[in-house]
Every structure is written in C-alpha cells, then in structure tokens.
Write a protein that holds these residues in place. Structure first.
Motif, PDB file in Angstrom:
ATOM      1  N   VAL A  33      37.944  43.987  35.364  1.00 63.42           N
ATOM      2  CA  VAL A  33      38.619  42.681  35.392  1.00 63.42           C
ATOM      3  C   VAL A  33      38.679  42.139  36.829  1.00 63.42           C
ATOM      4  CG1 VAL A  33      40.859  41.527  35.042  1.00 63.42           C
ATOM      5  CG2 VAL A  33      40.015  43.151  33.334  1.00 63.42           C
ATOM      6  N   ALA A  34      38.784  43.071  37.789  1.00 57.01           N
ATOM      7  CA  ALA A  34      38.982  42.671  39.194  1.00 57.01           C
ATOM      8  C   ALA A  34      37.693  42.687  40.008  1.00 57.01           C
ATOM      9  CB  ALA A  34      40.012  43.594  39.834  1.00 57.01           C
ATOM     10  N   ALA A  35      36.553  42.816  39.325  1.00 56.85           N
ATOM     11  CA  ALA A  35      35.261  42.913  40.038  1.00 56.85           C
ATOM     12  C   ALA A  35      35.055  41.710  40.954  1.00 56.85           C
ATOM     13  CB  ALA A  35      34.128  43.018  39.029  1.00 56.85           C
ATOM     14  N   GLY A  36      34.774  41.983  42.213  1.00 58.36           N
ATOM     15  CA  GLY A  36      34.464  40.937  43.194  1.00 58.36           C
ATOM     16  C   GLY A  36      35.663  40.152  43.700  1.00 58.36           C
ATOM     17  N   LYS A  37      36.876  40.510  43.248  1.00 59.85           N
ATOM     18  CA  LYS A  37      38.054  39.702  43.609  1.00 59.85           C
ATOM     19  C   LYS A  37      38.828  40.278  44.804  1.00 59.85           C
ATOM     20  CE  LYS A  37      38.783  38.089  38.874  1.00 59.85           C
ATOM     21  NZ  LYS A  37      37.949  36.875  38.987  1.00 59.85           N
ATOM     22  N   GLN A  38      39.270  39.377  45.679  1.00 60.23           N
ATOM     23  CA  GLN A  38      40.110  39.760  46.828  1.00 60.23           C
ATOM     24  C   GLN A  38      41.580  39.518  46.524  1.00 60.23           C
ATOM     25  OE1 GLN A  38      39.096  41.336  49.472  1.00 60.23           O
ATOM     26  NE2 GLN A  38      36.892  41.122  49.164  1.00 60.23           N
ATOM     27  N   GLU A  39      41.849  38.770  45.465  1.00 61.37           N
ATOM     28  CA  GLU A  39      43.224  38.565  45.015  1.00 61.37           C
ATOM     29  C   GLU A  39      43.219  38.268  43.521  1.00 61.37           C
ATOM     30  OE1 GLU A  39      44.419  35.554  47.777  1.00 61.37           O
ATOM     31  OE2 GLU A  39      43.486  33.954  46.616  1.00 61.37           O
ATOM     32  N   LEU A  40      44.384  38.440  42.905  1.00 68.68           N
ATOM     33  CA  LEU A  40      44.509  38.239  41.457  1.00 68.68           C
ATOM     34  C   LEU A  40      45.591  37.213  41.179  1.00 68.68           C
ATOM     35  CD1 LEU A  40      44.683  42.019  40.452  1.00 68.68           C
ATOM     36  CD2 LEU A  40      42.657  40.557  40.231  1.00 68.68           C
ATOM     37  N   MET A  64      50.366  35.463  42.904  1.00 67.85           N
ATOM     38  CA  MET A  64      49.105  35.976  43.462  1.00 67.85           C
ATOM     39  C   MET A  64      49.318  37.392  44.028  1.00 67.85           C
ATOM     40  SD  MET A  64      46.118  34.531  43.597  1.00 67.85           S
ATOM     41  CE  MET A  64      45.918  32.804  44.030  1.00 67.85           C
ATOM     42  N   VAL A  65      48.417  38.289  43.679  1.00 67.59           N
ATOM     43  CA  VAL A  65      48.469  39.647  44.221  1.00 67.59           C
ATOM     44  C   VAL A  65      47.218  39.869  45.064  1.00 67.59           C
ATOM     45  CG1 VAL A  65      48.486  42.101  43.633  1.00 67.59           C
ATOM     46  CG2 VAL A  65      49.853  40.505  42.291  1.00 67.59           C
ATOM     47  N   THR A  66      47.418  40.299  46.305  1.00 65.79           N
ATOM     48  CA  THR A  66      46.291  40.442  47.233  1.00 65.79           C
ATOM     49  C   THR A  66      45.679  41.843  47.211  1.00 65.79           C
ATOM     50  OG1 THR A  66      47.702  41.166  49.040  1.00 65.79           O
ATOM     51  CG2 THR A  66      47.405  38.776  48.783  1.00 65.79           C
ATOM     52  N   GLN A  67      44.489  41.932  47.803  1.00 69.21           N
ATOM     53  CA  GLN A  67      43.790  43.209  47.938  1.00 69.21           C
ATOM     54  C   GLN A  67      44.666  44.195  48.710  1.00 69.21           C
ATOM     55  OE1 GLN A  67      42.516  44.510  50.925  1.00 69.21           O
ATOM     56  NE2 GLN A  67      40.528  45.487  50.491  1.00 69.21           N
ATOM     57  N   ALA A  68      45.338  43.702  49.756  1.00 64.74           N
ATOM     58  CA  ALA A  68      46.216  44.570  50.566  1.00 64.74           C
ATOM     59  C   ALA A  68      47.369  45.121  49.713  1.00 64.74           C
ATOM     60  CB  ALA A  68      46.769  43.783  51.753  1.00 64.74           C
ATOM     61  N   GLN A  69      47.885  44.306  48.803  1.00 59.07           N
ATOM     62  CA  GLN A  69      48.974  44.767  47.932  1.00 59.07           C
ATOM     63  C   GLN A  69      48.481  45.818  46.942  1.00 59.07           C
ATOM     64  OE1 GLN A  69      50.234  40.748  46.843  1.00 59.07           O
ATOM     65  NE2 GLN A  69      52.271  41.185  47.645  1.00 59.07           N
ATOM     66  N   ILE A  70      47.227  45.680  46.504  1.00 64.77           N
ATOM     67  CA  ILE A  70      46.646  46.693  45.599  1.00 64.77           C
ATOM     68  C   ILE A  70      46.511  48.030  46.331  1.00 64.77           C
ATOM     69  CG2 ILE A  70      44.575  47.353  44.276  1.00 64.77           C
ATOM     70  CD1 ILE A  70      46.272  45.211  42.826  1.00 64.77           C
ATOM     71  N   LEU A  71      46.040  47.976  47.582  1.00 67.16           N
ATOM     72  CA  LEU A  71      45.949  49.210  48.387  1.00 67.16           C
ATOM     73  C   LEU A  71      47.339  49.814  48.575  1.00 67.16           C
ATOM     74  CD1 LEU A  71      43.358  48.108  51.099  1.00 67.16           C
ATOM     75  CD2 LEU A  71      43.009  49.898  49.364  1.00 67.16           C
TER      76      LEU A  71
END
Ligand code: ADP
Ligand code: MG
Ligand code: MG
Length: 209
Positions: free
Chosen positions: A93-100, A1-8
């Motif tokens: 692909v990531a629209a609306g997602k807080q994690e992947l 799982m990859v989080t929104q914080a990790q994307i930032l």
C-alpha cells in the motif's frame, strides 16, 4: 498525514516496547502456549533495528518490506510469518510513498489485517491477534468517516484495541498452540493480541511526536 520519519519512529518505539514487555509477552505465552512470544518478537525486532540504517532514506513501502523480510527470516513460530505478512501487505500500500494520508494509513492497516487473515485463517473470537487488529481497523475507519485526522483516528483505534485486548481473556482459543488447551485457554489474555496492541500504541506514539 504520516511521514516516512514517523514510520521509522514507529518501528523504533515498537522495538523498545517489545524489549520492555519481553517477559510479560513470554509469561502470557507460558500460560497458554510455549513461553516464547516475547523471545520471538524481541529476536525479530532486534534484527529489524539492525537493518533500519540500510533503509533510512527509502520510501515507506521499502522500509516496511524490509521489516517483513527480516521478520519472516528471523522469527520462528506462528508470529513470524503472521507479522511478516502484515508488514508485507502494508508495504504494498505504501510503495513509493514518503508520506501517507489518513485514508492511506487506513488502507495500510486494513491490508495488514487482511494479510494476517489470509495467512492464519483465524476468525474473530478465535483468541488471536486478529481480535485486536480487526476492531482497531474498524474503529480507525469509523473515525475517518467522522472526519477525524490520523492522530484522532489512531487515538480512537488504540482506545478500542485496549478493550479488545481485555476481551481476549474469556475467549476459547481456536487457532495456534493455545487451541490445544481447549477450555483451559479461557481466562488468559492472548500473547499475540497483546503484541498487536503494543504495535498500535507505538504507531499512535509516533504520530503524536
Ligand atoms: P508460537 O505459538 O508458534 O510459539 P508465538 O508464541 O510467537 O508463536 O505467537 C503466538 C501468537 O500467534 C498467539 O498468541 C496468537 O495471537 C497468534 N496466532 C497463532 N496462530 C494464529 C493464526 N492462525 N492467526 C492469527 N494469529 C495467530
Ligand atoms: Mg509461542
Ligand atoms: Mg513457539
């Protein structure tokens, strides 16, 4: 799982990698292009950093869309629209997602690569960023099929992309400015493939933290 914080965090790490490698990227481009790749990437990602505070609380799709729009509007040259398209396709692909999930991260990377392919029409071995991005996506997919998680799959993808970057040296450029050099492009590492490698390595670092 990859989080929104990790994307930032990924974007921040990539920006600092670009700053640290600004001259290196520009020197690679001096050999086979117009000596501005480090400058272009630095301008774009400094602008991205200035926009990040406005998206800190948004979903991953919105963040990546802002990256895309910022790159397209601030970077001249081939790399602006190409990275802009990569982040645009990734954002959908990531629209609306807080994690992947690991599968969603694969889809995001694949979409980004597909965007670059559609936009730039480069094929494998044309000596472009595609020569790093494509093997990386293949390696990531293979790792998932072997049951690996995001971190292990990304480690595999980055290891492959490091070799793939090296492999751009003997290639004859068939796209972009380097293609104007013909045979004289042989023996030099591709600048855009190098920034793509840094982008993937930054993603790995952010997933590790
Ligand atoms: P410019 O060549 O317009 O000055 P940059 O120097 O910022 O732009 O970026 C050059 C990089 O862009 C190249 O090293 C190559 O990796 C990438 N590139 C150029 N054309 C294409 C293309 N058609 N498809 C994919 N990547 C490309
Ligand atoms: Mg250039
Ligand atoms: Mg240029």
């Amino acid at each position: 799982m990859v989080t929104q914080a990790q994307i930032l965090q990924w974007l921040k790490i990539f920006e600092s990698e670009i700053e640290q490698n600004k001259e290196y990227l520009t020197n690679l481009d001096a050999a086979i292009g117009d000596a501005d790749h480090g400058i272009n990437m630095s301008r774009g990602f400094k602008k991205v950093m200035s926009q990040l505070p406005t998206v800190t609380h948004q979903d991953i799709g919105s963040i990546l869309k802002t990256v895309s729009m910022t790159l397209i509007s601030s970077v001249g040259g081939a790399s602006g629209p190409l990275y802009g398209t990569l982040f645009l396709k990734a954002s959908s692909v990531a629209a609306g997602k807080q994690e992947l999930t690991t599968q969603e991260l694969l889809e995001l990377l694949q979409a980004g690569l597909d965007g670059v392919l559609q936009r730039g029409k480069a094929q494998l071995e044309d000596k472009t960023m595609v020569d790093v991005l494509s093997p990386a996506v293949v390696a990531f997919r293979q790792a998932i099929e072997e049951g690996k998680d995001s971190l292990a799959a990304m480690q595999q993808a980055v290891a492959i992309s490091e070799q793939a970057l090296e492999n751009t040296k003997p290639m004859l450029a068939k796209k972009g400015r380097a293609s104007y050099l013909g045979e004289r492009s042989i023996g030099h590492q591709d600048p855009g493939a190098t920034s793509s490698y840094l982008m993937l390595r930054s993603l790995l670092k952010s997933i590790k933290d």
